[in-house]
Design a protein around this motif. Structure first.
Motif: not given
Length: 162
Positions: A49-55, A68-72, A91-94
């Motif tokens: 669930a990464i609501a608000g993050f664009a592609l 690795s899944v990184v959201g910036q 930001n996140f990194k899983q």
């Protein structure tokens, strides 16, 4: 679940409890929330669930047995004042540890959910194979193009087959 215990520091410092609370909240291994499903015998799906993050703000990378899944997030261009921030915007990194021969088949971002489809593809030479008992094993070698040689353990030297 906390990754660090700041309890000893609470006893030796006065007035820094808010700082330690911020540190505890910033290290979140459970965010963003995710599910791991088994969708078939060799098929799996990770849904985050990464609501608000664009592609263009999310990156997936498989390096050996790690996914690795990184959201910036990009900086907010609008000049607005937020009175209450209840939505997660950090930001996140899983990182997920994958089993041998598991590869990413597809990834989709729809309605704030990132779905990563995985498949286990075991190479043919590593799959179990049945060997007949009582048969002679013969190997085929391709040493010269166009000519095959049969190698038989009980026979005389190698003979050519056209």
């Amino acid at each position: 679940m906390r990754s660090s215990d700041y309890t000893p520091l609470y006893r030796t410092t006065v007035g820094f409890d808010r700082l330690f609370d911020m540190l505890e909240k910033s290290v979140r291994s459970d965010w963003p929330p995710y599910n791991i499903e088994k969708t078939g015998e060799n098929d799996y799906r990770i849904t985050m669930a990464i609501a608000g993050f664009a592609l263009d703000e999310v990156e997936l990378m498989q390096n050996g047995p790690e996914l690795s899944v990184v959201g910036q997030r990009k900086p907010d261009q609008e000049n607005r004042e937020v009175l209450h921030r209840g939505l997660a915007t950090g930001n996140f990194k899983q990182v997920f540890k994958l089993a041998d021969h598991v590869k990413v088949k597809a990834a989709n971002l729809e309605n704030g959910l990132l779905s990563v489809d995985l498949v286990r593809e075991v190479p043919e030479e590593l799959k179990p194979r049945r060997i007949e008992i009582g048969s002679e094993a013969k190997a085929v070698s391709l040493e010269q193009p166009g000519k095959k040689q049969l190698i038989d353990s009980d026979a005389e030297p190698q003979r050519e087959v056209a």
